[in-house]
Design a protein around this motif. Structure first.
Motif, PDB file in Angstrom:
ATOM      1  N   UNK A 221      -4.239  14.999  -0.333  1.00 37.96           N
ATOM      2  CA  UNK A 221      -5.130  15.714   0.588  1.00 37.96           C
ATOM      3  C   UNK A 221      -5.658  14.813   1.704  1.00 37.96           C
ATOM      4  N   UNK A 222      -5.805  13.511   1.421  1.00 30.38           N
ATOM      5  CA  UNK A 222      -6.425  12.604   2.399  1.00 30.38           C
ATOM      6  C   UNK A 222      -5.423  11.713   3.124  1.00 30.38           C
ATOM      7  N   UNK A 223      -4.298  11.405   2.493  1.00 29.82           N
ATOM      8  CA  UNK A 223      -3.330  10.488   3.090  1.00 29.82           C
ATOM      9  C   UNK A 223      -3.793   9.044   3.073  1.00 29.82           C
ATOM     10  N   UNK A 224      -4.864   8.754   2.328  1.00 30.23           N
ATOM     11  CA  UNK A 224      -5.419   7.395   2.357  1.00 30.23           C
ATOM     12  C   UNK A 224      -4.464   6.375   1.731  1.00 30.23           C
ATOM     13  N   UNK A 225      -4.683   5.118   2.074  1.00 29.20           N
ATOM     14  CA  UNK A 225      -3.850   4.028   1.566  1.00 29.20           C
ATOM     15  C   UNK A 225      -4.395   3.533   0.221  1.00 29.20           C
TER      16      UNK A 225
ATOM     17  N   UNK B 222      -6.132  13.613  -4.509  1.00 29.57           N
ATOM     18  CA  UNK B 222      -6.897  12.867  -3.504  1.00 29.57           C
ATOM     19  C   UNK B 222      -5.954  12.202  -2.501  1.00 29.57           C
ATOM     20  N   UNK B 223      -4.915  11.554  -3.001  1.00 27.56           N
ATOM     21  CA  UNK B 223      -3.954  10.895  -2.116  1.00 27.56           C
ATOM     22  C   UNK B 223      -3.244  11.913  -1.227  1.00 27.56           C
TER      23      UNK B 223
ATOM     24  N   UNK C 114       0.836  -1.202   0.000  1.00 27.01           N
ATOM     25  CA  UNK C 114       0.000   0.000   0.000  1.00 27.01           C
ATOM     26  C   UNK C 114       0.871   1.252   0.000  1.00 27.01           C
ATOM     27  N   UNK C 115       0.301   2.307  -0.586  1.00 31.04           N
ATOM     28  CA  UNK C 115       0.988   3.578  -0.766  1.00 31.04           C
ATOM     29  C   UNK C 115       0.213   4.662  -0.036  1.00 31.04           C
ATOM     30  N   UNK C 116       0.933   5.554   0.636  1.00 28.86           N
ATOM     31  CA  UNK C 116       0.265   6.629   1.351  1.00 28.86           C
ATOM     32  C   UNK C 116       1.154   7.870   1.381  1.00 28.86           C
TER      33      UNK C 116
END
Length: 269
Positions: A172-176, A169-170, A138-140
């Protein structure tokens, strides 16, 4: 090559570079940053190496910057505000330089990603030529959760790899983003079921590249990087000048002779 935080081996013209702090999830301390720059500059000049595979020892590829290094960068005894910020800018540029060395390396760099690829890990793989991962990788872009703006290359390179909106999106949110989604959006070339299949396929690709003309491979990487950052017209003009200088190589003759003789070519480094 002996390093404290990164292992390097060379076999069959392939350089295997492995981040080697598994007990810290391959977080990068100051030593690791220094070694990363030195390694890629050294491999760039090593004629025995035609392609490089970059991976991480243990469960994770890279969990980002070691917090001890982050606090060192922030803390300074300097009392003058201008001098303090001047020093901080210099430190950030120094942290960018090892990642720039990956991109500037004339040999193709293939990232083989398992587990977490977080923060500076994304900076690193964004500078590689190709990326492959497992489904569970996974990438974050984690900097947003630390009250920071990613400053080592992700925000500059990632929009040229994946759609701009996905980058935003990645960021601004830091999601995986896991392996299969990473493949879908173009962050990785392909994701694989497990580590063994990942490394088997990546090694096959590296061997294929290592069997090609080294002059042509190095030139292709140089031209691709130049073309990415210039207009089509500028790129074509530069390409004409490049091939006027490089086209008449021994490798071209060897390729023709190998095809005529129905044999594999044998290129010099």
């Amino acid at each position: 090559m002996n390093y404290e935080t990164i292992s390097v081996t060379i076999e069959n013209n392939i350089g295997y570079v492995k981040l080697n702090r598994p007990e810290k999830a391959n977080a990068l301390n100051q030593t690791a940053w220094n070694e990363l720059k030195s390694i890629f500059e050294t491999l760039d000049e090593n004629d025995d190496v035609r392609v490089i595979i970059l991976s991480g020892e243990g469960k994770h590829f890279c969990s980002g910057i070691d917090l001890s290094l982050l606090f060192t960068v922030r803390n300074t005894a300097e009392t003058c505000d201008a001098r303090k910020r001047e020093k901080l800018r210099k430190q950030i540029l120094e942290l960018q330089s090892p990642i720039n060395a990956i991109e500037a390396c004339s040999k193709p760099v293939i990232a083989a990603i398992t587990g977490g690829c977080i923060g500076a890990g994304v900076d690193i793989v964004s500078a590689c030529d190709m990326r492959y991962a497992t489904h569970e990788a996974y990438f974050s872009i984690k900097e947003i959760d630390m009250g920071m703006v990613a400053d080592l290359g992700t925000l500059q390179r990632l929009p040229k790899i994946i759609p701009d909106g996905i980058t935003r999106e990645m960021a601004f949110t830091g999601r995986q983003v896991f392996g299969e989604e990473a493949e879908k959006i173009g962050l990785v070339n392909k994701s694989f079921e497990n580590n063994d299949i990942l490394f088997e396929n990546v090694t096959t690709i590296a061997k294929t590249i290592a069997g090609k003309s080294p002059v042509s491979v190095r030139g292709t990487k140089h031209i691709l990087n130049h073309s990415r950052d210039h207009s089509v017209a500028d790129g074509l003009a530069y390409m004409a000048t490049w091939n006027a200088a490089m086209l008449l190589s021994e490798d071209l003759n060897e390729a023709f002779q190998a095809q005529s003789g129905k044999r594999l070519p044998n290129f010099k480094s």
